[in-house]
Design an enzyme around this catalytic site. Structure first.
Site, mmCIF file in Angstrom:
data_model
loop_
_atom_site.group_PDB
_atom_site.id
_atom_site.type_symbol
_atom_site.label_atom_id
_atom_site.label_comp_id
_atom_site.label_asym_id
_atom_site.label_seq_id
_atom_site.Cartn_x
_atom_site.Cartn_y
_atom_site.Cartn_z
ATOM 1 N N GLY A 41 -6.821 -52.841 -86.318
ATOM 2 C CA GLY A 41 -5.400 -53.138 -86.151
ATOM 3 C C GLY A 41 -5.143 -54.620 -86.339
ATOM 4 O O GLY A 41 -5.951 -55.462 -85.915
ATOM 5 N N GLY A 43 -1.838 -56.105 -85.813
ATOM 6 C CA GLY A 43 -0.586 -56.561 -85.227
ATOM 7 C C GLY A 43 -0.841 -57.849 -84.470
ATOM 8 O O GLY A 43 -1.872 -58.502 -84.657
ATOM 9 N N LEU A 44 0.078 -58.218 -83.586
ATOM 10 C CA LEU A 44 -0.083 -59.487 -82.875
ATOM 11 C C LEU A 44 -1.413 -59.547 -82.146
ATOM 12 O O LEU A 44 -2.120 -60.547 -82.205
ATOM 13 C CB LEU A 44 1.072 -59.667 -81.887
ATOM 14 C CG LEU A 44 2.401 -60.006 -82.539
ATOM 15 C CD1 LEU A 44 3.507 -60.039 -81.503
ATOM 16 C CD2 LEU A 44 2.327 -61.334 -83.273
ATOM 17 N N HIS A 267 14.347 -47.174 -75.582
ATOM 18 C CA HIS A 267 15.124 -48.390 -75.737
ATOM 19 C C HIS A 267 16.612 -48.049 -75.792
ATOM 20 O O HIS A 267 17.021 -47.192 -76.556
ATOM 21 C CB HIS A 267 14.692 -49.112 -77.013
ATOM 22 C CG HIS A 267 15.099 -50.542 -77.035
ATOM 23 N ND1 HIS A 267 16.414 -50.919 -77.073
ATOM 24 C CD2 HIS A 267 14.375 -51.682 -77.013
ATOM 25 C CE1 HIS A 267 16.470 -52.244 -77.073
ATOM 26 N NE2 HIS A 267 15.254 -52.731 -77.045
ATOM 27 N N ARG A 338 15.471 -51.928 -69.484
ATOM 28 C CA ARG A 338 15.719 -50.907 -70.499
ATOM 29 C C ARG A 338 15.819 -49.495 -69.931
ATOM 30 O O ARG A 338 16.663 -48.705 -70.360
ATOM 31 C CB ARG A 338 14.599 -50.950 -71.534
ATOM 32 C CG ARG A 338 14.681 -52.208 -72.351
ATOM 33 C CD ARG A 338 13.511 -52.376 -73.275
ATOM 34 N NE ARG A 338 13.713 -53.583 -74.081
ATOM 35 C CZ ARG A 338 12.830 -54.046 -74.943
ATOM 36 N NH1 ARG A 338 11.680 -53.432 -75.111
ATOM 37 N NH2 ARG A 338 13.096 -55.129 -75.642
ATOM 38 N N HIS A 408 10.667 -46.145 -78.128
ATOM 39 C CA HIS A 408 10.444 -47.479 -78.659
ATOM 40 C C HIS A 408 9.025 -48.005 -78.422
ATOM 41 O O HIS A 408 8.438 -48.651 -79.284
ATOM 42 C CB HIS A 408 11.446 -48.432 -78.012
ATOM 43 C CG HIS A 408 11.336 -49.850 -78.467
ATOM 44 N ND1 HIS A 408 11.417 -50.197 -79.785
ATOM 45 C CD2 HIS A 408 11.164 -51.009 -77.776
ATOM 46 C CE1 HIS A 408 11.292 -51.516 -79.891
ATOM 47 N NE2 HIS A 408 11.124 -52.024 -78.703
ATOM 48 N N GLU A 432 -0.453 -53.198 -77.154
ATOM 49 C CA GLU A 432 0.212 -51.967 -76.717
ATOM 50 C C GLU A 432 -0.797 -50.826 -76.522
ATOM 51 O O GLU A 432 -0.531 -49.880 -75.769
ATOM 52 C CB GLU A 432 1.281 -51.552 -77.746
ATOM 53 C CG GLU A 432 2.158 -50.396 -77.290
ATOM 54 C CD GLU A 432 3.204 -49.966 -78.328
ATOM 55 O OE1 GLU A 432 3.340 -50.646 -79.357
ATOM 56 O OE2 GLU A 432 3.871 -48.941 -78.100
ATOM 57 N N ARG A 442 8.432 -51.613 -69.534
ATOM 58 C CA ARG A 442 8.199 -52.963 -70.033
ATOM 59 C C ARG A 442 9.522 -53.707 -70.170
ATOM 60 O O ARG A 442 10.513 -53.140 -70.610
ATOM 61 C CB ARG A 442 7.515 -52.915 -71.402
ATOM 62 C CG ARG A 442 7.282 -54.281 -72.017
ATOM 63 C CD ARG A 442 6.502 -54.205 -73.301
ATOM 64 N NE ARG A 442 7.214 -53.542 -74.384
ATOM 65 C CZ ARG A 442 8.238 -54.076 -75.049
ATOM 66 N NH1 ARG A 442 8.682 -55.281 -74.732
ATOM 67 N NH2 ARG A 442 8.822 -53.412 -76.026
#
Lengths: 646, 247
Positions: A41, A43-44, A267, A338, A408, A432, A442
């Site tokens: 992965g 991602g960030l 979300h 949320r 989301h 995540e 979150r």
């Protein structure tokens, strides 16, 4: 219960991380060169971990299913990233960010992890600025902030409506710098399909080259899963089309415990569903709630007239509008967390006050435009407004946006200890993909923070504590029996799939399953719906293995095959979500059991019985998984019912 | 809406490709272009017509840069400032014939049908598209003020999503707008100034090496860029490049 050791360091909360770092074992530079780490992965979390580990001297092999690591879905995060910098002098601190996150998570997250997250949050901003991330600035040249849900301070840093993109490109460029140096070997268009465990330790993965269809074996002294969440199980979500839960599911089947699968974030501000051909839902950033006001008509007949197209929202007089968030939660107003905002929207729509198709509420900028002028609003949200207009064909400067909640983010994920290691030694989960920091809900702008905290500042330390024992372990050839067997599992599953030859396309099936998951395990759950889900998903699993059809061959670029493998896993994940939701006889955060609510319709927790993290252990295909519990102990925070009213 | 689609089909990188014609019926004007292709593919699979058409796509909200189709002779189709995934069918008329091709550029070889290999872009970034800082050991984020104007201009450039529309639209298959977006972002920021000359030289030479053409200022890239990145950034790139070569 004895199986779960969260390894939280001794000492007072604010000293735990520094104590840990002072005492942990390290790997010296010469030995780092001898060690391979696999990161799945980009991602960030994955990109920042890959870059940081390679900078330190480890050999890193990084995998992503996209054509380039820069495309991972972190890129789509819009609004911002939290950090306890207190640049605004508005009373922020590490403790306050920690407190807001625990409270926002409805007291279902681990104190020590969350405190560490808040502690390193400031470093992330420093790091990103040093990389050349163009954050928004004030005229004096210093960094600008805005507010997000669940907080009373402005601690969110942002780069227009493209914060995720800019942070990911920062991490991606750091990663590509290491690719150039030869310290990271990049495998794009590769999908992990199995984990290899040797003598109880994670030692590699089996991956499919998505261009040629070739199945490959890869060795690593340790394996890091950074593959995001499983929200796409619902088919319609704000996730990318390719986002999937398969890597997490494979490691679960190899012995990693899976935590809190029922905690799914819905979300509140997404563009409503408009047709059954729809392939995904688009988020409108939470930052819009800084200036937008959410309302529905006060009178049912007005709502009906709007739905019938006989009235326009701009024709509804001010006194006939119900700004229901401001009415119910005066202290936080439109900036409640949320889960609270989503449920409030559902409540109004279910009661018959919805607009559009009936499943939508207004997000109105008229006041903000009057107060600030169109130019300022355009500067803040221009790209979001444009995106909305392209999709809906309506101009949000002139008429209120319509929004409705959508899937989301998934707070649940692979169980990890304080070191981010799973229950399989040498296997880590970050971002995540793990469960650790957000509890049952979150807060906005915290996903980017957690992904980068894990990847830049936590995992690169903690993984050494494990690898210090591995400096003498030679690289494996991948001809070992464990690699051969793991590959065989993959090829036989693919062969079985290719032979089904039913009548339905994978998407067709996924849509059917996703709708059921939304109806039975979605925003509101009951004992009855969950029991029904458990029966129904078993049947759907059977149906999948007889009904679907995958054209083409396995030895070529074949997106249908990729999707089929992911959907097969989603059905099983859905089953575990339902099981977890059924077990948890309370409402907390994103998990709302209709049986458990206060008179005012707020989520009602049961701290006495459910103040624990669920951790499910796979027991084989025909057996039910076993539930383990990690008790949550709050030593620094007084547990209370969440109150956003005053 | 009923539509006729002429789509480029090519089994793999070395196979010979050709256009195939398909029809789709009852498409809602509210559906996106890719949702229309989803409907086509479902039809191709379930009615046993052909193998589904392969195309790249992921986020479907215009930010990942994965999708990119050449539609009726234009990168990302007829709408302005959008990616293919944000293009909606309301931009077409009932009865239209739509021609769909992959990006066509030598450095972007076709993988299958409409899917191309854009790793050439990654190679250019790897050659220098970064500030050389390791994790940790950095100053406080507010230690260096940056004027709002510079930060905004840097952000304008940094908005590039790396989709390749600029290359596909350019008669020279030039990647100048892509390279310029990265070079110009850093040229407007104090970070990474010390390596600015090396950066621009390395990125430009990698761009040449992987086979992209040069810029002849036709402006097609700017016109078709889904993020509307200005060719002024190419001027900035040229300035940076010449300055780096002179001193």
């Amino acid at each position: 219960m004895a199986k779960l050791n969260s390894k939280i360091p001794e000492g007072p909360l604010s000293r735990k991380w520094s104590n840990y770092k002072a005492e942990q074992r390290l790997v010296n530079p010469a030995n780092k060169r001898k060690i391979d780490v696999i990161v799945v992965g980009t991602g960030l979390a994955g990109a920042s971990a890959s870059a940081s580990l390679a900078e330190m001297g480890f050999n890193v092999k990084t995998f992503c299913y996209q054509d380039s690591p820069r495309r991972a879905h972190s890129i789509a995060a819009q609004g911002g990233i939290n950090a306890a910098k207190n640049y605004q002098n508005d009373g922020d601190s590490v403790y306050r960010l920690f407190y807001d996150t625990i409270k926002g998570g409805d007291y279902r997250a681990r104190e020590a992890n969350v405190y560490r997250l808040a502690e390193v949050s400031g470093l992330i901003i420093d790091q990103c600025v040093a990389q050349g991330v163009p954050f928004a600035r004030e005229y004096g040249g210093l960094l600008d902030n805005r507010s997000f849900g669940g907080a009373q301070v402005s601690r969110t840093f942002y780069a227009r409506g493209q914060t995720g993109q800019q942070l990911l490109l920062g991490a991606y460029s750091a990663l590509m710098r290491q690719v150039n140096k030869g310290t990271v070997k990049l495998f794009s268009r590769h999908e992990m399909l199995n984990l290899v465990v040797v003598d109880g330790k994670a030692r590699g993965i089996i991956a499919r080259d998505m261009v040629t269809g070739k199945i490959e074996r890869h060795f690593g002294h340790a394996v890091v899963i950074a593959t995001g969440g499983y929200g796409n199980a619902f088919f319609l979500s704000t996730n990318a089309m390719g986002s999937n839960g398969s890597a997490a599911w494979q490691v679960y089947k190899k012995g990693a415990f899976f935590s809190n699968p029922a905690y799914v974030q819905i979300h509140p501000t997404c563009i409503p569903v408009h047709g059954d051909f729809q392939s995904k839902l688009t988020l409108m950033s939470e930052s819009l709630r800084n200036d937008g006001r959410i309302w529905v008509p006060k009178k049912k007949e007005d709502a009906e007239a709007i739905r019938a197209g006989k009235l326009k929202p701009t024709q509804i007089a001010e006194e006939d509008r119900d700004y229901y968030l401001e009415r119910r939660y005066p202290a936080f107003g439109n900036l409640v967390p949320r889960d609270v905002a989503s449920r409030a929207a559902k409540e109004r729509c279910d009661a018959g006050y919805g607009v559009g198709s009936g499943l939508a509420v207004y997000l109105d900028f008229a006041d903000a435009i009057n107060r600030l002028g169109r130019k300022v609003v355009e500067e803040r949200y221009g790209n979001l407004f444009q995106m909305y207009e392209k999709i809906v064909d309506d101009n949000p400067y002139e008429t209120p946006m319509m929004i409705y909640p959508a899937i989301h983010y998934t707070m649940g994920g692979i169980w990890v200890d304080y070191e981010l290691m799973t229950t399989i030694p040498g296997l880590y989960a970050i971002g995540e993909a793990n469960f650790s920091d957000h509890g049952a809900n979150r807060l906005g702008a915290s996903a980017l923070m957690q992904g980068l905290a894990d990847g830049y500042f936590v995992l690169p330390y903690t993984i050494q504590n494990y690898l210090a024992d591995d400096i003498l372990t030679p690289r494996m050839t991948t001809n070992e029996k464990e690699f051969v067997d793991a590959e065989e599992e993959v090829t036989s599953r693919i062969d079985r799939m290719m032979q089904i030859n039913g009548k339905l396309s994978v998407d067709h099936f996924h849509k059917k399953f996703g709708l059921q998951l939304w109806d039975l395990v979605g925003m509101a759950r009951t004992k009855e719906s969950l029991e029904k889900a458990l029966v129904s998903f078993k049947e759907m699993r059977k149906a999948f293995w007889t009904d679907i059809k995958i054209p083409g061959s396995k030895d070529e670029f074949n997106p249908e095959l990729e999707k089929a493998a992911r959907v097969a896993d989603f059905i099983e994940i859905g089953e575990l979500m339902a099981r977890d939701a059924l077990m948890r006889e309370e409402s907390c955060g994103g998990h709302f059991r209709e049986e458990h609510q206060t008179e005012e319709g707020e989520a009602q927790r049961n701290d006495e019985k459910y103040m624990f993290v669920s951790a499910w252990e796979y027991k084989g295909e025909s057996q039910e998984p076993e539930l383990h519990k990690e008790e949550l102990i709050y030593e620094n925070i007084k547990v209370a019912q969440r109150n956003y009213k005053k | 809406m009923d539509l006729t689609l002429k789509i480029w089909r090519q089994a793999n990188a070395t196979a010979k490709g050709k256009f195939e014609t398909y029809t789709v019926k009852n498409i809602s004007p509210d559906s996106s272009f890719l949702e229309m292709l989803d409907i086509l593919n479902q039809q191709l699979i379930e009615d046993n017509i052909a193998t589904p058409v392969c195309f790249d796509h992921d986020c479907r909200e215009g930010i990942c840069g994965m999708c990119g189709l050449y539609i009726n002779g234009r990168a990302h189709g007829p709408d302005k400032g959008v990616t293919t995934c944000q293009l909606h069918m309301r931009k077409f008329k009932d009865g239209d014939t739509i021609v769909i091709e992959p990006w066509r550029a030598k450095p972007f070889p076709i993988i299958k049908d409409l899917v191309v290999d854009r790793t050439a872009f990654d190679k250019i970034i790897a050659a220098g598209g970064y500030v050389s800082v390791n994790t940790g050991g950095i100053p406080d984020a507010n230690a260096i003020p940056i004027s709002k104007k510079d930060a905004d201009t840097a952000m304008d450039a940094a908005a590039c999503i790396g989709c390749g529309a600029c290359v596909a639209s350019c008669k020279n298959a030039s990647a100048m707008l892509f390279v310029a977006a990265k070079v110009s972002q850093f040229a407007h920021l104090p970070q990474g100034k010390v390596e600015a000359k090396e950066r621009v030289k390395n990125m430009v030479s990698k761009m040449d090496e992987v086979g992209f053409g040069n810029c002849t200022n036709t402006g097609a890239c700017e016109a078709e860029c889904p993020k509307e990145i200005s060719i002024l950034h190419i001027a900035k790139l040229n300035r940076e490049f010449f300055a780096a070569k002179i001193c």
